[in-house]
Scaffold this motif. Structure first.
Motif, short mmCIF file in Angstrom:
data_model
loop_
_atom_site.label_atom_id
_atom_site.label_comp_id
_atom_site.label_asym_id
_atom_site.label_seq_id
_atom_site.Cartn_x
_atom_site.Cartn_y
_atom_site.Cartn_z
N ALA A 187 56.93 -5.34 32.44
CA ALA A 187 56.66 -4.05 31.82
C ALA A 187 57.19 -4.02 30.38
CB ALA A 187 57.27 -2.92 32.64
N GLY A 188 58.40 -4.51 30.19
CA GLY A 188 58.98 -4.52 28.86
C GLY A 188 58.26 -5.43 27.90
N ALA A 192 54.52 -4.21 27.09
CA ALA A 192 54.49 -3.06 26.18
C ALA A 192 54.65 -3.47 24.73
CB ALA A 192 55.59 -2.07 26.56
N ARG A 193 55.11 -4.69 24.50
CA ARG A 193 55.35 -5.18 23.15
C ARG A 193 54.38 -6.30 22.78
NH1 ARG A 193 59.59 -3.02 25.54
NH2 ARG A 193 61.20 -1.95 24.33
N SER A 241 65.07 -1.65 29.44
CA SER A 241 63.67 -1.83 29.05
C SER A 241 63.01 -2.99 29.78
CB SER A 241 63.59 -2.09 27.54
OG SER A 241 64.17 -3.35 27.23
#
Length: 315
Positions: free
Chosen positions: A249-250, A253-254, A200
């Motif tokens: 990116a990981g 996204a959060r 992730s």
């Protein structure tokens, strides 16, 4: 830049109590984003920190509190107000590392002593920083750092503090020559961390335990250290650009629409067992500690992707 803007709208708008490093990190992040956009935020930030800067002795004599000054050199560069410079120097002079070699101190030393050296050119700050980094003895055969001697566990945010601290130090040291060994140690640690990165893009609460939860602040701090190294040149694009992009990116996204974060480990001193780290709770939502570090990572990725023609690699 959209995520950085979102985070800057939430974090760094108040002097939170108790006085701790996340407040300074968030304020520095707001200043960096404004500088990248060629916007003037200095007067607003100066008003926010005025009372604190006027009374540095009111900052508790503990490293996590002293590191609140990590914004002050960047504000001084904008305002030329000696109170901002003197605030940082007063706190840097009071910094002393824990003799048990706590990973948090890697960051506190790098961010305070590095900035003080850059501001003054006084070699005493550089020497204190370099001596501290060279006597660290808690890195193990797997390339990771213990939280400290009393807690020989590979805590996620702890190893992120280590990566962040070396990156902060190298931002102010001559990493090509006098501090080449420090840069090499940092690269070796990052290589170990990269081997544990989850698909992730995130890292775990215990770096070496894939059964533990994916922790947001460790990811943004490690990601920042990599992005800073890419921009400054002590890390090569291959393989580090891809590693930073996976982390971004990981993490991105959060990050929610109002700056909420998923799974930020709560404040954690040295714990007495591995299981205590496994079970350490996390917050999900707006979180000052995680949000400040996410803002640093977001701004650093923005500067990496969209270089400003008048900005170097330093803050």
């Amino acid at each position: 830049m959209a995520v950085a803007t979102r985070l800057a709208g939430v974090y760094g708008h108040a002097i939170e109590q108790p006085l701790m490093y996340p407040t300074g990190v968030a304020i520095a992040g707001r200043l960096r984003l404004a500088a990248h956009r060629q916007q003037d935020l200095a007067n607003s930030i100066a008003g926010l920190v005025d009372a604190m800067a006027a009374d540095p002795q009111a900052v508790p004599d503990a490293a996590p509190s002293l590191a609140i000054a990590c914004f002050a050199d960047e504000l001084f560069a904008e305002t030329n107000d000696p109170r901002h410079r003197d605030f940082l120097l007063a706190l840097a002079q009071r910094f002393h590392a824990d003799p048990d070699i706590r990973v948090e101190d890697f960051f506190f030393a790098g961010t305070l002593l590095g900035r003080a050296y850059a501001l003054t050119g006084e070699t005493s700050y550089r020497d204190r920083l370099v001596d501290f980094l060279r006597r660290i003895d808690t890195r193990q055969a797997n390339g990771l750092y213990w939280h400290c001697h009393a807690s020989p566990y590979f805590w996620g945010r702890g190893n992120a503090f280590a990566a962040l601290g070396f990156a902060e130090a190298l931002s102010y040291l001559d990493w090509r020559n006098d501090a080449a060994d420090i840069a090499a140690t940092h690269r070796e640690h990052l290589a170990a961390l990269a081997s544990f990165q989850h698909p992730s893009g995130l890292w775990h609460q215990l770096i070496d335990d894939p059964a533990t939860y994916l922790e947001h602040s460790a990811t943004t701090m490690i990601g920042y250290a990599i992005a800073r190294g890419l921009r400054a040149g002590w890390l090569a694009p291959d393989p580090w650009r891809a590693c930073a992009e996976r982390a971004w990116a990981g993490a991105a996204a959060r990050i929610g629409a109002d700056g909420e974060l998923d799974q930020v480990c709560v404040g954690t001193g040295p714990l007495d067992s591995r299981q205590a780290y496994v079970e350490r709770p996390f917050s999900t939502g707006v979180d000052s500690r995680g949000g400040a570090m996410a803002l640093w990572f977001a701004v650093e990725m923005t500067r990496l992707v969209i270089p400003h023609p008048r900005q170097g690699a330093n803050p």
